[in-house]
Design a protein around this motif. Sequence first.
Motif, PDB file in Angstrom:
ATOM      1  N   SER A  52       0.846  -1.193   0.000  1.00 31.56           N
ATOM      2  CA  SER A  52       0.000   0.000   0.000  1.00 31.56           C
ATOM      3  C   SER A  52       0.885   1.246   0.000  1.00 31.56           C
ATOM      4  O   SER A  52       2.067   1.192   0.351  1.00 31.56           O
ATOM      5  CB  SER A  52      -0.911   0.015   1.234  1.00 31.56           C
ATOM      6  N   VAL A  55       2.437   1.930   3.434  1.00 31.03           N
ATOM      7  CA  VAL A  55       3.607   1.090   3.731  1.00 31.03           C
ATOM      8  C   VAL A  55       4.822   1.606   2.977  1.00 31.03           C
ATOM      9  O   VAL A  55       5.919   1.717   3.530  1.00 31.03           O
ATOM     10  CB  VAL A  55       3.328  -0.387   3.362  1.00 31.03           C
ATOM     11  N   LEU A 127      -0.836   1.193  10.831  1.00 32.20           N
ATOM     12  CA  LEU A 127      -0.832   0.309   9.670  1.00 32.20           C
ATOM     13  C   LEU A 127      -1.651  -0.936   9.955  1.00 32.20           C
ATOM     14  O   LEU A 127      -1.703  -1.420  11.087  1.00 32.20           O
ATOM     15  CB  LEU A 127       0.598  -0.118   9.310  1.00 32.20           C
ATOM     16  N   ASP A 131      -0.540  -4.619   5.835  1.00 30.58           N
ATOM     17  CA  ASP A 131       0.519  -3.690   5.432  1.00 30.58           C
ATOM     18  C   ASP A 131       1.825  -3.972   6.175  1.00 30.58           C
ATOM     19  O   ASP A 131       2.906  -3.908   5.593  1.00 30.58           O
ATOM     20  CB  ASP A 131       0.093  -2.242   5.693  1.00 30.58           C
TER      21      ASP A 131
END
Length: 162
Positions: A52, A55, A127, A131
Amino acid sequence: MMDLDQLYREYFTSVYRYIFSMCKDSLLAEEITQETFFRALKKLDSFRGEASARVWLCQIAKNIYFSYLNKNNRLCEFKFDESDNLVDESVESAILSKEQSAELRAAIHALEEPYKEVFMLRVYADLSFSDIGTLFGKSDGWARVTYHRSRLKIMDSLEVLK
Protein backbone atom coordinates in the motif's frame (compact mmCIF):
# COMPACT_ATOMS: atom_id res chain seq x y z
CA MET A 1 -0.80 7.24 -11.72
CA MET A 2 -0.97 8.36 -8.10
CA ASP A 3 -1.46 11.98 -7.16
CA LEU A 4 1.17 13.23 -4.69
CA ASP A 5 -1.19 15.85 -3.26
CA GLN A 6 -3.71 13.15 -2.42
CA LEU A 7 -0.97 10.93 -0.93
CA TYR A 8 0.23 13.86 1.16
CA ARG A 9 -3.24 14.64 2.50
CA GLU A 10 -4.01 10.98 3.26
CA TYR A 11 -0.71 9.82 4.73
CA PHE A 12 1.15 12.81 6.14
CA THR A 13 -0.15 12.20 9.66
CA SER A 14 0.64 8.47 9.61
CA VAL A 15 4.19 9.02 8.37
CA TYR A 16 4.78 11.88 10.81
CA ARG A 17 3.44 9.90 13.80
CA TYR A 18 5.55 6.87 12.87
CA ILE A 19 8.78 8.88 12.67
CA PHE A 20 7.90 10.96 15.73
CA SER A 21 7.35 7.74 17.70
CA MET A 22 10.96 6.83 17.00
CA CYS A 23 12.75 10.15 17.42
CA LYS A 24 10.43 12.17 19.73
CA ASP A 25 11.67 15.33 18.04
CA SER A 26 8.87 17.22 16.29
CA LEU A 27 11.21 19.26 14.08
CA LEU A 28 13.17 16.20 12.98
CA ALA A 29 9.96 14.24 12.40
CA GLU A 30 8.59 17.10 10.30
CA GLU A 31 11.80 17.33 8.29
CA ILE A 32 11.94 13.58 7.65
CA THR A 33 8.27 13.51 6.72
CA GLN A 34 8.78 16.33 4.22
CA GLU A 35 11.85 14.55 2.80
CA THR A 36 9.78 11.37 2.53
CA PHE A 37 7.22 13.03 0.29
CA PHE A 38 9.95 14.75 -1.72
CA ARG A 39 11.60 11.38 -2.41
CA ALA A 40 8.23 9.81 -3.10
CA LEU A 41 7.62 12.48 -5.73
CA LYS A 42 10.91 11.60 -7.42
CA LYS A 43 10.06 7.86 -7.34
CA LEU A 44 6.32 8.06 -7.95
CA ASP A 45 6.55 6.58 -11.43
CA SER A 46 8.50 3.58 -10.08
CA PHE A 47 5.88 2.71 -7.43
CA ARG A 48 4.56 -0.69 -8.46
CA GLY A 49 1.76 -0.97 -5.94
CA GLU A 50 3.06 -4.23 -4.44
CA ALA A 51 2.45 -2.68 -1.01
CA SER A 52 0.00 0.00 0.00
CA ALA A 53 1.05 3.62 -0.41
CA ARG A 54 1.17 4.00 3.39
CA VAL A 55 3.61 1.09 3.73
CA TRP A 56 5.72 2.44 0.87
CA LEU A 57 5.88 5.90 2.46
CA CYS A 58 6.66 4.55 5.95
CA GLN A 59 9.47 2.46 4.47
CA ILE A 60 10.93 5.53 2.75
CA ALA A 61 10.62 7.50 6.00
CA LYS A 62 12.27 4.74 8.02
CA ASN A 63 15.18 4.56 5.56
CA ILE A 64 15.64 8.34 5.70
CA TYR A 65 15.56 8.28 9.51
CA PHE A 66 18.11 5.48 9.79
CA SER A 67 20.33 7.22 7.23
CA TYR A 68 20.08 10.36 9.34
CA LEU A 69 21.07 8.39 12.46
CA ASN A 70 24.01 6.77 10.69
CA LYS A 71 25.17 10.08 9.25
CA ASN A 72 25.00 11.76 12.63
CA ASN A 73 26.28 8.77 14.62
CA ARG A 74 23.23 8.83 16.83
CA LEU A 75 21.58 5.86 18.43
CA CYS A 76 17.90 5.31 17.91
CA GLU A 77 16.19 5.76 21.26
CA PHE A 78 12.51 5.07 21.48
CA LYS A 79 10.79 7.34 23.97
CA PHE A 80 7.24 7.22 25.20
CA ASP A 81 5.41 10.19 26.58
CA GLU A 82 2.27 9.78 28.63
CA SER A 83 0.50 12.15 26.23
CA ASP A 84 0.99 9.68 23.35
CA ASN A 85 -2.20 8.07 22.17
CA LEU A 86 -2.04 4.29 22.06
CA VAL A 87 -4.55 2.40 19.95
CA ASP A 88 -4.63 -0.69 22.16
CA GLU A 89 -6.76 -0.07 25.24
CA SER A 90 -5.21 -2.84 27.36
CA VAL A 91 -1.83 -1.14 27.07
CA GLU A 92 -3.38 2.31 27.36
CA SER A 93 -5.05 1.30 30.60
CA ALA A 94 -1.60 0.54 32.03
CA ILE A 95 -0.80 4.25 32.00
CA LEU A 96 -2.14 5.44 35.32
CA SER A 97 0.73 7.47 36.68
CA LYS A 98 4.07 8.92 35.68
CA GLU A 99 5.82 5.97 37.29
CA GLN A 100 3.79 3.52 35.26
CA SER A 101 4.40 5.62 32.17
CA ALA A 102 8.14 5.33 32.73
CA GLU A 103 7.76 1.58 33.21
CA LEU A 104 5.78 1.32 29.99
CA ARG A 105 8.39 3.37 28.12
CA ALA A 106 11.12 1.04 29.42
CA ALA A 107 9.10 -2.06 28.48
CA ILE A 108 8.57 -0.84 24.91
CA HIS A 109 12.18 0.25 24.58
CA ALA A 110 13.35 -3.18 25.82
CA LEU A 111 11.47 -5.05 23.09
CA GLU A 112 13.75 -6.71 20.60
CA GLU A 113 13.19 -6.44 16.88
CA PRO A 114 10.90 -7.07 15.09
CA TYR A 115 8.53 -6.75 18.07
CA LYS A 116 9.34 -3.10 18.74
CA GLU A 117 8.96 -2.03 15.12
CA VAL A 118 5.77 -4.03 14.54
CA PHE A 119 4.28 -2.52 17.71
CA MET A 120 5.24 1.00 16.61
CA LEU A 121 3.94 0.49 13.06
CA ARG A 122 0.62 -0.75 14.39
CA VAL A 123 0.17 1.80 17.18
CA TYR A 124 1.80 4.95 15.80
CA ALA A 125 1.58 4.59 12.03
CA ASP A 126 -1.80 2.86 12.31
CA LEU A 127 -0.83 0.31 9.67
CA SER A 128 -2.99 -2.72 9.06
CA PHE A 129 -1.60 -6.17 9.76
CA SER A 130 -1.59 -6.80 6.04
CA ASP A 131 0.52 -3.69 5.43
CA ILE A 132 2.93 -4.60 8.23
CA GLY A 133 3.30 -8.11 6.86
CA THR A 134 4.01 -6.71 3.40
CA LEU A 135 6.60 -4.32 4.81
CA PHE A 136 8.48 -7.26 6.35
CA GLY A 137 7.90 -9.60 3.42
CA LYS A 138 5.70 -11.81 5.62
CA SER A 139 2.02 -12.64 5.94
CA ASP A 140 -0.59 -10.63 7.79
CA GLY A 141 -0.87 -13.59 10.17
CA TRP A 142 2.81 -13.17 11.03
CA ALA A 143 2.18 -9.47 11.72
CA ARG A 144 -0.79 -10.28 13.97
CA VAL A 145 1.17 -12.86 15.96
CA THR A 146 4.21 -10.58 16.26
CA TYR A 147 2.06 -7.67 17.43
CA HIS A 148 0.22 -9.88 19.91
CA ARG A 149 3.53 -11.21 21.25
CA SER A 150 4.89 -7.68 21.60
CA ARG A 151 1.83 -6.73 23.66
CA LEU A 152 2.29 -9.81 25.84
CA LYS A 153 5.97 -9.01 26.33
CA ILE A 154 5.08 -5.45 27.36
CA MET A 155 2.39 -6.64 29.77
CA ASP A 156 4.69 -9.36 31.19
CA SER A 157 7.40 -6.78 31.71
CA LEU A 158 4.97 -4.50 33.51
CA GLU A 159 3.78 -7.39 35.72
CA VAL A 160 7.37 -8.21 36.70
CA LEU A 161 7.87 -4.60 37.78
CA LYS A 162 4.92 -4.72 40.20
